[in-house]
Design an enzyme around this catalytic site. Structure first.
Site, PDB file in Angstrom:
ATOM      1  CG  HIS A 182      -0.349  -0.262   2.534  1.00 22.62           C
ATOM      2  ND1 HIS A 182      -1.048  -0.288   3.691  1.00 22.62           N
ATOM      3  CD2 HIS A 182       0.946  -0.495   2.898  1.00 22.62           C
ATOM      4  CE1 HIS A 182      -0.246  -0.546   4.715  1.00 22.62           C
ATOM      5  NE2 HIS A 182       0.970  -0.668   4.253  1.00 22.62           N
ATOM      6  CD  GLN A 223      -3.340   1.378  -1.677  1.00 23.43           C
ATOM      7  OE1 GLN A 223      -2.491   1.921  -0.967  1.00 23.43           O
ATOM      8  NE2 GLN A 223      -4.117   0.405  -1.252  1.00 23.43           N
ATOM      9  CB  VAL A 266      -6.471   5.238  11.290  1.00 19.70           C
ATOM     10  CG1 VAL A 266      -5.667   6.021  10.284  1.00 19.70           C
ATOM     11  CG2 VAL A 266      -7.126   4.022  10.640  1.00 19.70           C
ATOM     12  CB  ALA A 320      -3.932   8.747   7.236  1.00 15.33           C
TER      13      ALA A 320
HETATM   14  N1  DAH Z   1      -3.484   1.287   3.291  1.00 21.73           N
HETATM   15  C1  DAH Z   1      -4.841   0.804   3.321  1.00 21.73           C
HETATM   16  C2  DAH Z   1      -4.958  -0.360   2.351  1.00 21.73           C
HETATM   17  O1  DAH Z   1      -4.172  -0.507   1.506  1.00 21.73           O
HETATM   18  C3  DAH Z   1      -5.808   1.901   2.942  1.00 21.73           C
HETATM   19  C4  DAH Z   1      -5.922   2.915   4.017  1.00 21.73           C
HETATM   20  C5  DAH Z   1      -6.918   2.826   4.980  1.00 21.73           C
HETATM   21  C6  DAH Z   1      -5.053   3.978   4.089  1.00 21.73           C
HETATM   22  C7  DAH Z   1      -7.052   3.748   5.964  1.00 21.73           C
HETATM   23  C8  DAH Z   1      -5.146   4.927   5.094  1.00 21.73           C
HETATM   24  C9  DAH Z   1      -6.171   4.794   6.043  1.00 21.73           C
HETATM   25  O2  DAH Z   1      -4.323   5.956   5.189  1.00 21.73           O
HETATM   26  O3  DAH Z   1      -6.277   5.740   7.008  1.00 21.73           O
HETATM   27  O4  DAH Z   1      -5.891  -1.130   2.463  1.00 21.73           O
END
Ligand code: DAH
Length: 352
Positions: A182, A223, A266, A320
Site C-alpha cells: 500500500h 493507490q 488509525v 489519513a
Molecule cells: N493502506 C490501506 C490499504 O491498503 C488503505 C488505508 C486505509 C489507508 C485507511 C489509510 C487509512 O491511510 O487511514 O488497504
C-alpha cells in the site's frame, strides 16, 4: 588532329546533343540520351580520349572546351528532366490519377492511460485544497510497510496485505525487503522528513499484492494516500476534506457516509462511501442495489504511528486516507473488469 579540329568536334557534339534533347518527351528516352552523350562510354568521353594525341600546349585548351561542354550538357539534362517531371505531374493529376484534394493519412494521437487520468484528477482535487503531491519507493522495507504503521510481526492484521517479498529468507524482520502492499508507508517517511512541521500530502503510487487476479483484484494496482498532520486537526477536518473531494470528483450533489472500519495505523478508523452517482442512491447495478459505493479507507492517525516518527501525539493530531485508483476509474466509467487496465488492449484504452 589539331586543337581547332578538336574544339569544333566538341562544339558540333554539343549542339547536336542539345538539338536532340529538345525533341525528347519522356523520361526513358531522356535516360538513353544521357547514356549516349554523358555516360562513361558516351560520346563526350570518347572525344576527351582523342585529346591525348594533341601536343601538350593544345591539349589544355581543348580539355577546357570539353569540360565546358560537359557542364552545359549536364545542366541541360537536369533542366529537361525537371520539365518532364512537372509536365507528367500536371497530366496525371488532371487525368484524375492523383487527387491532391484527398485528405491525407490521419496522424495517430496518443492519450493518457485511464489510470493516469484518474490519478491526476484526484491529485488535482487535493492540490486545490492545499495538499502537496509526493512520491515514494515501490520497493520497501518491512519496517515502513508494517512496523511503523503499527502492524507488528505476528499481528493478524498482516493477513490483510498479502505480501510479495523481494528477499524472502524465511525470516521476517524489519530489514526484510518487499514490494509495498500500500502507499501508507509514505506516511512515516514523510513525517520523519518534515520534522514536526504541519504536513498535507497526497501520495500516488503503484502497489503490489500476492493475490490471484479476477474481475476486481489485480496483483499490481495504483493507490493514492493522503495525510494531514498539524496541531488541532480533528475528525471534522477529515470529514470536511473528504466530502469536498467526493464532490469535486463525483459531482456536486454527492452525499457521503462514514462507517467504522479497522486499520491498525488509525484510531478511530472509517470507511467512506458516496451515494451512487449513477442512480442517485435509488439502487442499481453499480451500487449493488444498496444506493452506496465504498470509495476509501480513512481515520485519525494512530498515536503510536505519530510517536514512532517523533511527533508528540498530545500536541499533534492528523488524519489519513487511502484509495484504489483502478476502483475509482471503474466506478467513474462503469468498467467491470480491473484486468482491462493492464491487458494493453487498444480497443479498451481508446475509449478514454
Ligand atoms: N493502506 C490501506 C490499504 O491498503 C488503505 C488505508 C486505509 C489507508 C485507511 C489509510 C487509512 O491511510 O487511514 O488497504
Amino acid at each position: 588532329m589539331t586543337a581547332e579540329d578538336a574544339s569544333s568536334n566538341i562544339s558540333d557534339l554539343q549542339s547536336r546533343a542539345l538539338t536532340e534533347l529538345e525533341t525528347l518527351q519522356d523520361a526513358r528516352r531522356l535516360e538513353d540520351w544521357r547514356v549516349v552523350y554523358l555516360g562513361r562510354k558516351g560520346k563526350l568521353t570518347q572525344t576527351l580520349r582523342t585529346l591525348g594525341s594533341l601536343p601538350p600546349e593544345q591539349r589544355r585548351e581543348a580539355g577546357q572546351a570539353a569540360n565546358r561542354a560537359k557542364t552545359t550538357l549536364e545542366e541541360a539534362y537536369d533542366n529537361h528532366l525537371k520539365t518532364l517531371e512537372e509536365a507528367s505531374f500536371a497530366t496525371s493529376s488532371t487525368k484524375g490519377r492523383l487527387d491532391v484534394t484527398l485528405p491525407g493519412w490521419p496522424v495517430l494521437r496518443g492519450g493518457l492511460h485511464p489510470t493516469t487520468q484518474i490519478v491526476r484528477e484526484i491529485c488535482n482535487a487535493f492540490a486545490s485544497m492545499g495538499f502537496q503531491v509526493v512520491e515514494g519507493p515501490e520497493v520497501e522495507s518491512d519496517e515502513y510497510n508494517f512496523e511503523k504503521l503499527n502492524i507488528p510481526k505476528d499481528h493478524p492484521a498482516r493477513d490483510m496485505w498479502n505480501t510479495l517479498w523481494v528477499d524472502y529468507t524465511g525470516i521476517q524482520d524489519e530489514h526484510s525487503v518487499l514490494l509495498r502492499t500500500h502507499t501508507s508507508p509514505m506516511q512515516a517517511r514523510i513525517m520523519e522528513k518534515m520534522d514536526s512541521k504541519p504536513v498535507r500530502v497526497i501520495v500516488p503510487g503503484k502497489c503490489y499484492r500476492y493475490e490471484a487476479t479476477d474481475a476486481t483484484h489485480e496483483w499490481h494496482f495504483f493507490q493514492v494516500e493522503g495525510l494531514a498532520v498539524d496541531k488541532g486537526i480533528t475528525f471534522a477536518d477529515l470529514k470536511g476534506t473528504l466530502y469536498e473531494f467526493a464532490r469535486l470528483v463525483f459531482g456536486q450533489n454527492r452525499k457521503v457516509r462514514f462507517r467504522c472500519d479497522y486499520f491498525p495505523f488509525v484510531e478511530p478508523g472509517a470507511e467512506m462511501s458516496i451515494d451512487c452517482f449513477l442512480c442517485d442512491g435509488q439502487g442499481c447495478r453499480v451500487c449493488k442495489k444498496t444506493g452506496w459505493i465504498e470509495v476509501l479507507g480513512a481515520g485519525m492517525v494512530h498515536p503510536k504511528v505519530l510517536e514512532g516518527v517523533g511527533y508528540d501525539p498530545s500536541v499533534y493530531t492528523g488524519f489519513a486516507f487511502g484509495m484504489g485508483m483502478e476502483r475509482m476509474a471503474m466506478l467513474k466509467h462503469g468498467i467491470e473488469d480491473i484486468r482491462l487496465f493492464y491487458s494493453n488492449d487498444l480497443r479498451f484504452l481508446k475509449q478514454f
